[in-house]
Design a protein around this motif. Structure first.
Motif, PDB file in Angstrom:
ATOM      1  N   GLY A   1      -7.448   8.672  -9.680  1.00 10.12           N
ATOM      2  CA  GLY A   1      -7.579   9.579  -8.541  1.00 10.12           C
ATOM      3  C   GLY A   1      -7.641   8.911  -7.196  1.00 10.12           C
ATOM      4  O   GLY A   1      -7.790   9.594  -6.186  1.00 10.12           O
ATOM      5  N   THR A   2      -7.511   7.586  -7.137  1.00  8.19           N
ATOM      6  CA  THR A   2      -7.581   6.889  -5.860  1.00  8.19           C
ATOM      7  C   THR A   2      -6.479   5.841  -5.784  1.00  8.19           C
ATOM      8  O   THR A   2      -5.656   5.710  -6.697  1.00  8.19           O
ATOM      9  CB  THR A   2      -8.974   6.251  -5.668  1.00  8.19           C
ATOM     10  OG1 THR A   2      -9.130   5.851  -4.303  1.00  8.19           O
ATOM     11  CG2 THR A   2      -9.175   5.062  -6.591  1.00  8.19           C
ATOM     12  N   LEU A   3      -6.451   5.089  -4.701  1.00  5.69           N
ATOM     13  CA  LEU A   3      -5.457   4.028  -4.509  1.00  5.69           C
ATOM     14  C   LEU A   3      -6.119   2.688  -4.744  1.00  5.69           C
ATOM     15  O   LEU A   3      -7.084   2.327  -4.070  1.00  5.69           O
ATOM     16  CB  LEU A   3      -4.881   4.094  -3.094  1.00  5.69           C
ATOM     17  CG  LEU A   3      -3.940   2.958  -2.691  1.00  5.69           C
ATOM     18  CD1 LEU A   3      -2.691   2.939  -3.573  1.00  5.69           C
ATOM     19  CD2 LEU A   3      -3.543   3.093  -1.210  1.00  5.69           C
ATOM     20  N   TRP A   4      -5.577   1.906  -5.693  1.00  2.83           N
ATOM     21  CA  TRP A   4      -6.087   0.576  -5.988  1.00  2.83           C
ATOM     22  C   TRP A   4      -5.129  -0.482  -5.438  1.00  2.83           C
ATOM     23  O   TRP A   4      -3.968  -0.190  -5.149  1.00  2.83           O
ATOM     24  CB  TRP A   4      -6.303   0.418  -7.489  1.00  2.83           C
ATOM     25  CG  TRP A   4      -7.325   1.380  -8.020  1.00  2.83           C
ATOM     26  CD1 TRP A   4      -7.086   2.475  -8.798  1.00  2.83           C
ATOM     27  CD2 TRP A   4      -8.727   1.370  -7.771  1.00  2.83           C
ATOM     28  NE1 TRP A   4      -8.259   3.133  -9.062  1.00  2.83           N
ATOM     29  CE2 TRP A   4      -9.283   2.476  -8.448  1.00  2.83           C
ATOM     30  CE3 TRP A   4      -9.567   0.517  -7.048  1.00  2.83           C
ATOM     31  CZ2 TRP A   4     -10.646   2.756  -8.421  1.00  2.83           C
ATOM     32  CZ3 TRP A   4     -10.934   0.807  -7.021  1.00  2.83           C
ATOM     33  CH2 TRP A   4     -11.458   1.910  -7.707  1.00  2.83           C
ATOM     34  N   PRO A   5      -5.600  -1.709  -5.255  1.00  7.64           N
ATOM     35  CA  PRO A   5      -4.846  -2.702  -4.484  1.00  7.64           C
ATOM     36  C   PRO A   5      -3.444  -3.001  -4.990  1.00  7.64           C
ATOM     37  O   PRO A   5      -2.522  -3.182  -4.187  1.00  7.64           O
ATOM     38  CB  PRO A   5      -5.736  -3.940  -4.554  1.00  7.64           C
ATOM     39  CG  PRO A   5      -7.113  -3.423  -4.759  1.00  7.64           C
ATOM     40  CD  PRO A   5      -6.963  -2.205  -5.616  1.00  7.64           C
ATOM     41  N   SER A   6      -3.247  -3.079  -6.309  1.00  9.25           N
ATOM     42  CA  SER A   6      -1.935  -3.473  -6.824  1.00  9.25           C
ATOM     43  C   SER A   6      -0.833  -2.517  -6.380  1.00  9.25           C
ATOM     44  O   SER A   6       0.295  -2.932  -6.126  1.00  9.25           O
ATOM     45  CB  SER A   6      -1.964  -3.549  -8.353  1.00  9.25           C
ATOM     46  OG  SER A   6      -2.793  -4.593  -8.787  1.00  9.25           O
ATOM     47  N   GLY A   7      -1.150  -1.225  -6.310  1.00  7.75           N
ATOM     48  CA  GLY A   7      -0.146  -0.252  -5.892  1.00  7.75           C
ATOM     49  C   GLY A   7       0.312  -0.475  -4.466  1.00  7.75           C
ATOM     50  O   GLY A   7       1.508  -0.385  -4.152  1.00  7.75           O
ATOM     51  N   GLU A   8      -0.632  -0.786  -3.582  1.00  8.62           N
ATOM     52  CA  GLU A   8      -0.262  -1.043  -2.195  1.00  8.62           C
ATOM     53  C   GLU A   8       0.512  -2.348  -2.065  1.00  8.62           C
ATOM     54  O   GLU A   8       1.485  -2.431  -1.302  1.00  8.62           O
ATOM     55  CB  GLU A   8      -1.503  -1.075  -1.304  1.00  8.62           C
ATOM     56  CG  GLU A   8      -1.157  -1.260   0.160  1.00  8.62           C
ATOM     57  CD  GLU A   8      -2.328  -1.030   1.093  1.00  8.62           C
ATOM     58  OE1 GLU A   8      -2.139  -1.197   2.315  1.00  8.62           O
ATOM     59  OE2 GLU A   8      -3.430  -0.683   0.605  1.00  8.62           O
ATOM     60  N   VAL A   9       0.097  -3.376  -2.816  1.00 10.99           N
ATOM     61  CA  VAL A   9       0.812  -4.659  -2.772  1.00 10.99           C
ATOM     62  C   VAL A   9       2.267  -4.454  -3.209  1.00 10.99           C
ATOM     63  O   VAL A   9       3.202  -4.958  -2.565  1.00 10.99           O
ATOM     64  CB  VAL A   9       0.109  -5.700  -3.669  1.00 10.99           C
ATOM     65  CG1 VAL A   9       0.996  -6.928  -3.862  1.00 10.99           C
ATOM     66  CG2 VAL A   9      -1.222  -6.116  -3.046  1.00 10.99           C
ATOM     67  N   LEU A  10       2.497  -3.717  -4.304  1.00 16.98           N
ATOM     68  CA  LEU A  10       3.860  -3.511  -4.780  1.00 16.98           C
ATOM     69  C   LEU A  10       4.671  -2.684  -3.793  1.00 16.98           C
ATOM     70  O   LEU A  10       5.847  -3.000  -3.522  1.00 16.98           O
ATOM     71  CB  LEU A  10       3.830  -2.825  -6.149  1.00 16.98           C
ATOM     72  CG  LEU A  10       5.196  -2.534  -6.781  1.00 16.98           C
ATOM     73  CD1 LEU A  10       6.043  -3.798  -6.881  1.00 16.98           C
ATOM     74  CD2 LEU A  10       5.021  -1.888  -8.159  1.00 16.98           C
ATOM     75  N   ALA A  11       4.089  -1.637  -3.233  1.00 19.27           N
ATOM     76  CA  ALA A  11       4.816  -0.812  -2.266  1.00 19.27           C
ATOM     77  C   ALA A  11       5.233  -1.625  -1.046  1.00 19.27           C
ATOM     78  O   ALA A  11       6.365  -1.519  -0.565  1.00 19.27           O
ATOM     79  CB  ALA A  11       3.956   0.380  -1.849  1.00 19.27           C
ATOM     80  N   ARG A  12       4.330  -2.453  -0.560  1.00 16.94           N
ATOM     81  CA  ARG A  12       4.665  -3.260   0.624  1.00 16.94           C
ATOM     82  C   ARG A  12       5.681  -4.345   0.273  1.00 16.94           C
ATOM     83  O   ARG A  12       6.528  -4.696   1.099  1.00 16.94           O
ATOM     84  CB  ARG A  12       3.393  -3.860   1.220  1.00 16.94           C
ATOM     85  CG  ARG A  12       2.460  -2.796   1.771  1.00 16.94           C
ATOM     86  CD  ARG A  12       1.446  -3.336   2.752  1.00 16.94           C
ATOM     87  NE  ARG A  12       0.573  -2.266   3.227  1.00 16.94           N
ATOM     88  CZ  ARG A  12       0.903  -1.391   4.171  1.00 16.94           C
ATOM     89  NH1 ARG A  12       2.106  -1.476   4.747  1.00 16.94           N
ATOM     90  NH2 ARG A  12       0.073  -0.450   4.545  1.00 16.94           N
TER      91      ARG A  12
END
Length: 329
Positions: free
Chosen positions: A76-87
């Protein structure tokens, strides 16, 4: 077994009295598919994420990562790996060109969570179609966030042990962030990648390093089914995020492809040689001025066998390591 929303590893401050009411509310909401969506609407917060393709910042409604609800409902939230991959996707010219070029690809994100940033970035950058997979209650929130940003997506509740036959060979690119937390699921995940990947497809996997089985998926499981893997250079991502040394040492992105295809479809990306050696995480002092999102600890019940940063034995007032999630017992 359905994809687990635990693909987003837990990290939050220890539960406080203020967390008790939302946690009790979670139990009272019932077990229906819309439960998480109602909790996010009632107890969630809005987050803006800029720099992921053309258009305004992505607007996401999510559970606060420091809430006890985010431990119970990890998807239900945003964890670091998802943001790293998106960027990483948004900052890689070869990927941007491939996504928007001739024969624009169909992309699928596995275990997308409520904040499917990699998939949303791929859609904004030109992918022909984007699909999301996770648990049904997590997909309900993810679809709401996609709709709020004007992104049309497909969605599937996918069983890794028996993927939908209709999806065989459907995608030119598969994305996933922090889905290797449980080695018992590695075989099922590898089989799902093989099942979903079209001929010539590629996979991008973001990994949070832990103290057990960090590289076994890449140096054993994937090669066993005829795939190769390569760890990619994240320096542009970490520089853009202003990441500290401790954050940099916790995260990796790997590209994977069938050996018979000779390489991934997007061409050459900066990175290491085609190897899959295990990399041990090292812990350094964190920079108090960093804007990095929190780093999740290893998910082991045996803290003595697998000591975690900030885990048992750490003084409460130390700032040397990332904070530790509360017990999940």
């Amino acid at each position: 077994r359905l994809e687990s929303s635990e693909a987003r590893s837990p990290l939050s401050a220890p539960a406080t009295a203020s967390d008790a009411a939302p946690a009790a509310a979670a139990e009272a909401e019932g077990a229906d598919v819309e439960r998480l969506a109602r909790l996010v609407e009632k107890h969630g917060e809005e987050r803006l994420v800029a720099g992921l393709g053309p258009g305004p910042p992505l607007r996401l409604r999510l559970l606060p990562p420091a809430s006890s609800l985010a431990v119970e409902f990890k998807g239900g939230t945003l964890w670091p790996s998802g943001e790293v991959l998106a960027r990483f996707i948004a900052l890689s010219p070869s990927l941007v060109e491939w996504l928007s070029g001739p024969g624009r690809p169909r992309v699928c994100e596995l275990g997308c969570g409520a904040a499917p940033l990699p998939a949303l970035a791929a859609a904004r950058l030109g992918a022909a179609a984007v699909a999301l997979t996770d648990l049904p209650e997590v997909l309900a929130v993810a679809l709401g966030n996609a709709e709020a940003n004007g992104v049309e997506v497909e969605s599937y509740s996918l069983d890794w042990t028996a993927p939908d036959a209709d999806l065989r060979g459907s995608f030119s690119a598969l994305l996933a962030a922090d889905v290797l937390y449980d080695p018992m699921l590695h075989e099922a995940l590898a089989g799902t990648l093989e099942h979903l990947a079209a001929p010539g497809a590629g996979v991008l996997l973001a990994v949070q390093l832990r103290f057990f089985g960090d590289g076994c998926f890449f140096d054993a499981r994937l090669p066993a089914q005829g795939w190769a893997a390569r760890r990619l250079d994240l320096e542009p991502v970490f520089t853009a995020m202003g990441s500290t040394e401790v954050f940099r040492e916790h995260f990796q992105v790997w590209e994977c492809w069938r050996v018979a295809d000779g390489g991934p479809p997007w061409g050459s990306l900066p990175g290491a040689a085609v190897v899959a050696a295990r990399t041990e995480a090292r812990h350094a002092a964190a920079d108090d001025d960093s804007d990095d999102c929190p780093v999740a600890p290893p998910e082991s019940e045996d803290d003595d066998a697998n000591p975690s940063p900030g885990g048992a034995g750490q003084e409460d007032d130390t700032d040397d390591v990332p904070p530790t999630a509360p017990p999940e017992a």
